[in-house]
Motif scaffolding. Structure first.
Motif, mmCIF file in Angstrom:
data_model
loop_
_atom_site.group_PDB
_atom_site.id
_atom_site.type_symbol
_atom_site.label_atom_id
_atom_site.label_comp_id
_atom_site.label_asym_id
_atom_site.label_seq_id
_atom_site.Cartn_x
_atom_site.Cartn_y
_atom_site.Cartn_z
ATOM 1 N N SER A 103 2.907 9.094 -9.298
ATOM 2 C CA SER A 103 2.774 8.245 -7.900
ATOM 3 C C SER A 103 2.229 7.018 -8.305
ATOM 4 N N ARG A 117 2.986 4.181 -1.369
ATOM 5 C CA ARG A 117 3.009 4.893 -2.440
ATOM 6 C C ARG A 117 4.707 5.402 -2.870
ATOM 7 N N TYR A 118 5.089 5.078 -3.898
ATOM 8 C CA TYR A 118 6.080 5.414 -4.731
ATOM 9 C C TYR A 118 6.021 6.464 -5.659
ATOM 10 N N ASP A 142 0.773 -1.172 0.013
ATOM 11 C CA ASP A 142 0.007 0.095 0.094
ATOM 12 C C ASP A 142 0.909 1.291 -0.030
ATOM 13 N N ASP A 187 -2.138 1.431 -9.712
ATOM 14 C CA ASP A 187 -2.647 2.741 -9.057
ATOM 15 C C ASP A 187 -1.945 3.910 -9.454
ATOM 16 N N THR A 239 1.743 2.404 -6.627
ATOM 17 C CA THR A 239 1.909 1.535 -5.728
ATOM 18 C C THR A 239 2.391 0.171 -6.398
#
Length: 76
Positions: free
Chosen positions: A56, A5-6, A3, A71, A58
């Motif tokens: 961004s 975020r990168y 979960d 996402d 996941t």
């Protein structure tokens, strides 16, 4: 599947094929570019991203258990 975020940038994306790759870092360390499929892009209308756009995402897995971006959202 995470979960977390990168953040990264679009390396390339082929509209015709519907996939591309994102460059990204984890804790300041560059990682191997990650696969991105059009079905994982969050946007209205035609799902596409362009080279150089900040994003961004996941991390999930494809049907072969390999990592892929999920996402995916363009950062404005």
């Amino acid at each position: 599947m995470e979960d977390i975020r990168y953040f990264g940038e679009v390396c390339w994306f082929c509209n015709k094929s519907g996939y591309g790759f994102l460059s990204w870092s984890k804790d300041g360390v560059p990682q191997t570019d990650i696969f991105c499929h059009f079905s994982d892009i969050n946007c209205e209308g035609y799902k596409t991203i362009k080279k150089g756009q900040p994003v961004s995402f996941t991390i999930g897995k494809n049907n072969k258990e390999q990592p892929k971006a999920t996402d995916v959202t363009v950062i404005k």
